[in-house]
Design an enzyme around this catalytic site. Structure first.
Site, PDB file in Angstrom:
ATOM      1  N   TYR A  48     -11.709 -21.027 -16.748  1.00 19.87           N
ATOM      2  CA  TYR A  48     -11.220 -20.866 -18.119  1.00 19.87           C
ATOM      3  C   TYR A  48     -10.868 -22.259 -18.631  1.00 19.87           C
ATOM      4  CZ  TYR A  48     -10.519 -15.835 -17.194  1.00 19.87           C
ATOM      5  OH  TYR A  48     -10.694 -14.511 -16.894  1.00 19.87           O
ATOM      6  N   PRO A  59     -10.523 -10.585 -24.823  1.00 16.01           N
ATOM      7  CA  PRO A  59     -11.038 -10.549 -23.442  1.00 16.01           C
ATOM      8  C   PRO A  59     -10.485 -11.616 -22.505  1.00 16.01           C
ATOM      9  CG  PRO A  59     -12.751 -11.255 -24.986  1.00 16.01           C
ATOM     10  CD  PRO A  59     -11.587 -10.850 -25.809  1.00 16.01           C
ATOM     11  N   TYR A 104      -2.745 -11.700 -13.833  1.00 12.28           N
ATOM     12  CA  TYR A 104      -4.209 -11.703 -13.757  1.00 12.28           C
ATOM     13  C   TYR A 104      -4.720 -10.649 -12.777  1.00 12.28           C
ATOM     14  CZ  TYR A 104      -8.923 -13.574 -14.073  1.00 12.28           C
ATOM     15  OH  TYR A 104     -10.266 -13.704 -14.322  1.00 12.28           O
TER      16      TYR A 104
END
Ligand code: RFL
Ligand code: PHB
Length: 403
Positions: free
Chosen positions: A203, A295, A387
């Site tokens: 990310y 998302p 997460y």
């Protein structure tokens, strides 16, 4: 044509299919009505990351064999700050938890195959689906297939028909409260049959905007770029996408990136949305029908699955445990978890994306927070435990454990 069932399920996405399969395993009768055809439902490229709780539900539903053969367990992921990578070691930070990389397309395929195998496929191409008498003890659903009218009489209706479905719209506006945030950008996603640039997801927060390197297998990559909402995928030929990914993911990842032709390319908007309550009369909402997350953080499919699990337990309590406690608690129980995932997805999006109105101070705050996460075990634990997925019911908050 008239039919009777215990639970009528609207929508053959992950929420509806998983609920149906869990009910089947428990001996509860249901019918799944889906507007699109099977190829369309199986072809939608969406999520790729499954929490362990989602995997456990798929196991319980008897559809996890291929997932265990082909899914990729991931014990960490990387964050990139203007191209410099650092790792979040999920396993160490959470005491052993991990996620599974396995495409939503595969989950859907496995669930539909299980329905065919037991001789009860979803009713595909069901048009004009309408809900009736949801406030009464005898609700029903009507629909048409090839011009023939059908009616299903049932005890309950599960609205699993996604954000644009009819179920939420059947709840009177006077009882529904909606909370929403639309983000001023979208995600341009591509799928390509090339090896991933890393063995874990990356990310990236970059001055030019967010980027994500993900995967479906050792030979299939999934990448995303933050783009302006009004962008047209046609303006993004593959080479432009690879060039931009190389810039945003940084030299280390770019050096390992294999370029290739995209086999799918689309732009998805980003939205946070919650509708409360998730029950009205005999109608129960589950998944995207009740809530949407951006998302970033991979929570949408996982929330659809946890709703389906909670709703299945509630119906099992009603039909086999002769208790409506979990049915009555469903909306509050599901929403408690939904809001935490909403918060995490909103926070992770805010941390990693470039906002059009962002000034230098706001940018410095992002950089400071990422720097803090890189250097703080406590901050990393918070990120990692969200997460991998929060528990269904935090300790001490659920007096009504499934009996
Ligand atoms: P779905 O999948 O939208 O399924 C709803 C189904 O209902 C049908 N339907 C109707 N049927 C009958 N009558 C009607 N009137 C109907 N109206 C609609 C639809 O055809 C459809 O088949 O909802 P569900 O089951 O709640 O599942 C939700 C997930 O699909 C969604 O949350 C995720 O895909 C979100 N998401 C991600 N979630 C994750 O957990 N991890 C990820 O990595 C992740 N990545 C993503 C994503 C979503 C994305 N897009 C395209 C929005 C990445 C992207 C790009
Ligand atoms: C994906 O692989 O599609 C994916 C992975 C992680 C996310 C979102 C999407 O946060």
């Amino acid at each position: 044509m008239r039919q009777r069932t215990q639970v009528a399920i609207i929508g053959a996405g992950p929420a509806g299919l998983l609920l149906s399969q869990l009910l089947y395993v428990a001996g509860i009768d249901c019918v799944v009505l889906e507007r699109k055809d099977q190829a369309y439902v199986e072809g939608r490229i969406r999520a790729g990351v499954l929490e362990q709780g989602t995997v456990a539900l798929l196991e319980r539903a008897g559809v996890a064999d291929r997932l265990h053969r082909q899914g990729l367990p991931h014990h960490g992921f990387r964050l990139a700050l203007d191209g410099a990578l650092f790792r979040i070691d999920m396993r160490r930070l959470t005491g052993g938890s991990f996620v599974m990389v396995y495409g939503q397309t595969e989950v859907t395929h496995d669930l539909i195959a299980a329905h065919w195998q037991r001789g009860a496929p979803p009713v595909f191409e069901a048009g004009d689906v309408a809900l009736h008498d949801i406030g009464s003890r005898a609700p029903s659903v009507t629909y048409t297939v090839n011009g023939t009218a059908h009616r299903v009489d049932c005890d309950y209706i599960a609205g699993c028909d996604g954000f644009h479905g009819v179920s939420r719209a059947s709840i009177p506006a006077s009882v529904l409260r909606c909370y929403e945030r639309v983000y001023p950008f979208g995600w341009l996603g591509i799928l390509a049959d090339v090896p991933p640039c890393d063995d874990e997801l990356i990310y990236s927060n970059h001055a030019r905007g967010f980027a994500l390197a993900s995967m479906r297998s050792a030979t299939r990559s999934r990448y995303y770029l933050q783009v302006a909402q009004e962008e047209n995928p046609l303006d993004w030929p593959d080479e432009r996408i690879w060039d931009e990914l190389a810039l945003r993911l940084g030299a280390e990842a770019a050096g390992r990136m294999t370029r290739g032709s995209s086999i799918e390319k689309s732009i998805a908007p980003l939205r946070s949305f919650v509708a409360e309550p998730m029950r009205h009369g005999r109608l129960f909402l589950a998944g995207d029908a009740a809530h949407i997350v951006p998302p970033t953080g991979a929570k949408g499919l996982n929330l659809a699955a946890s709703d389906a699990g909670m709703l299945a337990d509630a119906f099992i309590g009603h039909y086999t445990g002769r208790s409506d406690a979990l049915l009555d608690a469903y909306s509050a129980r599901a929403l408690a978890r939904v809001w935490k995932a909403e918060r995490f997805s909103w926070w992770f999006t805010s941390l990693t994306h470039r906002f059009p109105d962002m000034d230098d101070f706001a940018r410095r705050m992002q950089l400071a927070e990422l720097g803090y996460i890189r250097g703080s075990q406590a901050a990393q634990v918070v990120l990692a435990e969200n997460y991998v997925g929060l528990p269904l019911d935090p300790p001490g908050t659920m007096p009504l454990a499934a009996e």
